[in-house]
Design a protein around this motif. Sequence first.
Motif, PDB file in Angstrom:
ATOM      1  N   LEU A  73       0.821  -1.206   0.000  1.00 47.80           N
ATOM      2  CA  LEU A  73       0.000   0.000   0.000  1.00 47.80           C
ATOM      3  C   LEU A  73       0.856   1.256   0.000  1.00 47.80           C
ATOM      4  O   LEU A  73       0.534   2.239  -0.675  1.00 47.80           O
ATOM      5  CB  LEU A  73      -0.936  -0.004   1.215  1.00 47.80           C
ATOM      6  N   TYR A  74       1.956   1.226   0.749  1.00 45.79           N
ATOM      7  CA  TYR A  74       2.813   2.400   0.832  1.00 45.79           C
ATOM      8  C   TYR A  74       3.489   2.683  -0.512  1.00 45.79           C
ATOM      9  O   TYR A  74       3.550   3.829  -0.958  1.00 45.79           O
ATOM     10  CB  TYR A  74       3.867   2.195   1.919  1.00 45.79           C
ATOM     11  N   ILE A  75       3.983   1.638  -1.145  1.00 50.27           N
ATOM     12  CA  ILE A  75       4.650   1.800  -2.446  1.00 50.27           C
ATOM     13  C   ILE A  75       3.680   2.380  -3.483  1.00 50.27           C
ATOM     14  O   ILE A  75       4.027   3.299  -4.230  1.00 50.27           O
ATOM     15  CB  ILE A  75       5.211   0.449  -2.935  1.00 50.27           C
ATOM     16  N   THR A  76       2.469   1.847  -3.525  1.00 53.16           N
ATOM     17  CA  THR A  76       1.510   2.279  -4.547  1.00 53.16           C
ATOM     18  C   THR A  76       0.838   3.605  -4.193  1.00 53.16           C
ATOM     19  O   THR A  76       0.611   4.445  -5.072  1.00 53.16           O
ATOM     20  CB  THR A  76       0.451   1.201  -4.785  1.00 53.16           C
ATOM     21  N   ALA A  77       0.536   3.814  -2.894  1.00 51.72           N
ATOM     22  CA  ALA A  77      -0.132   5.062  -2.506  1.00 51.72           C
ATOM     23  C   ALA A  77       0.766   6.274  -2.735  1.00 51.72           C
ATOM     24  O   ALA A  77       0.289   7.348  -3.137  1.00 51.72           O
ATOM     25  CB  ALA A  77      -0.555   4.997  -1.037  1.00 51.72           C
ATOM     26  N   THR A  78       2.078   6.123  -2.514  1.00 52.34           N
ATOM     27  CA  THR A  78       2.991   7.256  -2.665  1.00 52.34           C
ATOM     28  C   THR A  78       3.267   7.620  -4.118  1.00 52.34           C
ATOM     29  O   THR A  78       3.937   8.621  -4.387  1.00 52.34           O
ATOM     30  CB  THR A  78       4.330   6.977  -1.950  1.00 52.34           C
ATOM     31  N   ILE A  79       2.740   6.825  -5.052  1.00 59.40           N
ATOM     32  CA  ILE A  79       2.829   7.237  -6.457  1.00 59.40           C
ATOM     33  C   ILE A  79       1.971   8.473  -6.678  1.00 59.40           C
ATOM     34  O   ILE A  79       2.387   9.427  -7.346  1.00 59.40           O
ATOM     35  CB  ILE A  79       2.357   6.104  -7.388  1.00 59.40           C
ATOM     36  N   TRP A  80       0.781   8.469  -6.101  1.00 54.04           N
ATOM     37  CA  TRP A  80      -0.217   9.504  -6.384  1.00 54.04           C
ATOM     38  C   TRP A  80      -0.489  10.436  -5.211  1.00 54.04           C
ATOM     39  O   TRP A  80      -0.831  11.605  -5.419  1.00 54.04           O
ATOM     40  CB  TRP A  80      -1.536   8.851  -6.804  1.00 54.04           C
ATOM     41  N   LEU A  81      -0.388   9.934  -3.986  1.00 57.57           N
ATOM     42  CA  LEU A  81      -0.744  10.733  -2.816  1.00 57.57           C
ATOM     43  C   LEU A  81       0.483  11.435  -2.242  1.00 57.57           C
ATOM     44  O   LEU A  81       1.561  10.842  -2.161  1.00 57.57           O
ATOM     45  CB  LEU A  81      -1.386   9.840  -1.751  1.00 57.57           C
TER      46      LEU A  81
END
Length: 224
Positions: A73-81
């Motif tokens: 979740l951290y890897i993917t969320a920090t792409i956009w958020l």
Amino acid sequence: MKKALRNNGLSLFFGLIFILALAGQAITGQAAFNEEQLTAGLDEITFVQYITSSSFAVDVSENWQSEYLQFLLYITATIWLLQKGSPESKELDKPGLESDHDQLVGEHANAKSPAWARAKGWRLTVFSNSLAATMGLIFMLSWLVQSIAGHVAFNEEQLRNFQEPLSWAEYVASPDFWNRTLQNWQSEFLAVGSMVVLSIYLRQRGSPESKPVGAAHDDTGTSG
């Protein structure tokens, strides 16, 4: 040898303390399990029997799956958020997948870039998403092991208490499974959220997980 230790110090350190913690969990887990066995008037089990048991497997796997979910979740969320002021966030003007130039792929790759970063088509797509995909795969496998081992351990307890065992699907939908799962998830989410917010205002000199000590609170995406 000194250079190898220096260059791989972080992975060696966490690898060592992981092995020590896992061994400690196995030793103390066997002791606790055998105490329960004696209380119930049952025979104790050996160390090998314990570490190959469903009880040990579910205790280990339920922690692993929550950790890898956290990273996925951290890897993917920090792409956009984004989070203003946090070194855990990208800079505020760089949300999204970024340009090929920024990511050093295709014609923008350099001599040291991995071969698949210079490739095109499916190989570049796979390599561009390989970290999240691997974290996701480990999470799913750990979750599956947790559900299977937990199902076996739960039914063993049911049979000892002369109660009806559950099917795997029934166990996965049961309060016991989700109670064990969610108590791990909530702690991981709290830890990550705390790191994101606390790193805005607090510092740790020399750590890449912190901003430089003298950086402004609203500096975003910088590390010391």
